[in-house]
Motif scaffolding. Structure first.
Motif, mmCIF file in Angstrom:
data_model
loop_
_atom_site.group_PDB
_atom_site.id
_atom_site.type_symbol
_atom_site.label_atom_id
_atom_site.label_comp_id
_atom_site.label_asym_id
_atom_site.label_seq_id
_atom_site.Cartn_x
_atom_site.Cartn_y
_atom_site.Cartn_z
ATOM 1 N N THR A 167 0.823 -1.198 0.000
ATOM 2 C CA THR A 167 0.000 0.000 0.000
ATOM 3 C C THR A 167 0.860 1.251 0.000
ATOM 4 O O THR A 167 0.637 2.183 -0.780
ATOM 5 C CB THR A 167 -0.915 0.012 1.242
ATOM 6 N N LEU B 203 0.995 4.065 -3.040
ATOM 7 C CA LEU B 203 0.593 5.450 -2.816
ATOM 8 C C LEU B 203 1.754 6.402 -3.002
ATOM 9 O O LEU B 203 1.570 7.552 -3.414
ATOM 10 C CB LEU B 203 -0.008 5.595 -1.416
ATOM 11 N N ASP C 56 -5.815 5.618 -4.323
ATOM 12 C CA ASP C 56 -6.531 4.686 -3.458
ATOM 13 C C ASP C 56 -6.075 3.280 -3.819
ATOM 14 O O ASP C 56 -5.396 3.068 -4.833
ATOM 15 C CB ASP C 56 -8.044 4.829 -3.668
ATOM 16 N N TYR C 57 -6.447 2.306 -2.998
ATOM 17 C CA TYR C 57 -6.101 0.923 -3.292
ATOM 18 C C TYR C 57 -7.242 0.010 -2.873
ATOM 19 O O TYR C 57 -8.025 0.331 -1.979
ATOM 20 C CB TYR C 57 -4.808 0.519 -2.576
ATOM 21 N N LEU D 131 -5.627 5.550 5.360
ATOM 22 C CA LEU D 131 -5.101 6.037 4.081
ATOM 23 C C LEU D 131 -4.611 7.473 4.240
ATOM 24 O O LEU D 131 -3.618 7.879 3.638
ATOM 25 C CB LEU D 131 -6.204 5.964 3.025
#
Length: 254
Positions: A103, A107, A113-114, A218
């Motif tokens: 992640t 990013l 976003d993931y 996030l």
């Protein structure tokens, strides 16, 4: 992931005019995601490897790219890195692994976003629609209104840090700071109300939109990238201060 027999409903608001690029070496997955996006009125193109993804992105200039991390040849990380040299499309990274490092790496090269496989195509489309509701010309974060007589809105200053919201430019002293769109939006949201503590949820509402769903941490990843680019030490911050248990606050820069 939901099966192809589960027909997605027609959304209440149209996404007509938006272009999406779906990139994955699993052709059935590309077909399913394409079907859901087309039902939501997107124009959709597909690609199955990194080389084709970059070529298609240059050709169609997509508004959003759904990008698999584990592509053969050029992987999703490198595709995203190269994509950011010529496109400001929103990028949703797909990963078969939920490891935090995947992640963070995704990013850090500009993904917005993931989503971890397996995933719900409905949720994916909902996230994409939420991202596209982030205005490009009139940001969701608070921007001072134009002054009488057409006088330009002055950039925001915090010590050596200068933020030109209208021009979407950031500098430290004489040096420009290159931020991703999301990093800039987070900084603009925080700097709109210096001294105010923003919770993660408030930042998500300002930057990603009220309807965004997913892991609120996030925000922490993007703030971490933002701090590194600003040379801001979390232990002795000049610009972005962590308020433990609550969120973040913009400092004075002194």
């Amino acid at each position: 992931m939901e099966t192809m027999n589960n027909t997605p409903p027609q959304p209440p608001e149209s996404a007509a005019g938006y272009r999406a690029l779906v990139v994955d070496d699993e052709r059935p997955l590309v077909a399913v995601v394409t079907s859901y996006l087309e039902q939501a009125s997107f124009e959709v193109a597909g690609a199955y490897n990194g080389h084709d993804a970059l070529a298609r992105a240059r050709e169609i200039d997509p508004d959003v790219v759904v990008l698999d991390l584990g592509l053969p040849g050029i992987d999703g990380i490198e595709v995203c890195r190269q994509l950011r040299t010529f496109s400001d499309a929103y990028v949703v990274m797909l990963t078969a692994r939920s490891a935090e490092m995947d992640t963070i790496i995704g990013l850090s090269v500009g993904a917005d976003d993931y989503v971890t496989k397996p995933f719900s195509p409905r949720e994916l489309v909902a996230r994409i629609r939420a991202m596209l509701r982030r205005p490009r010309k009139e940001p969701a974060y608070e921007t001072p209104p134009p002054r009488p007589g057409g006088e330009e809105v002055k950039p925001r200053s915090f010590g050596a840090l200068r933020i030109d919201v209208e021009g979407r430019e950031v500098s430290l002293g004489e040096h420009p700071v290159m931020l991703t769109r999301t990093e800039f939006d987070v900084l603009a949201a925080l700097s709109a109300r210096p001294g105010m503590v923003f919770s993660r949820r408030q930042l998500i509402a300002a930057v990603w939109g009220e309807t965004w769903v997913g892991n609120e941490h996030l925000v922490d990843v993007h703030v971490g990238h933002l701090r590194r680019k600003l040379g801001d030490d979390p232990a002795a911050p000049r610009y972005v201060t962590t308020i433990r248990g609550i969120g973040y606050r913009m400092g004075t820069g002194q």
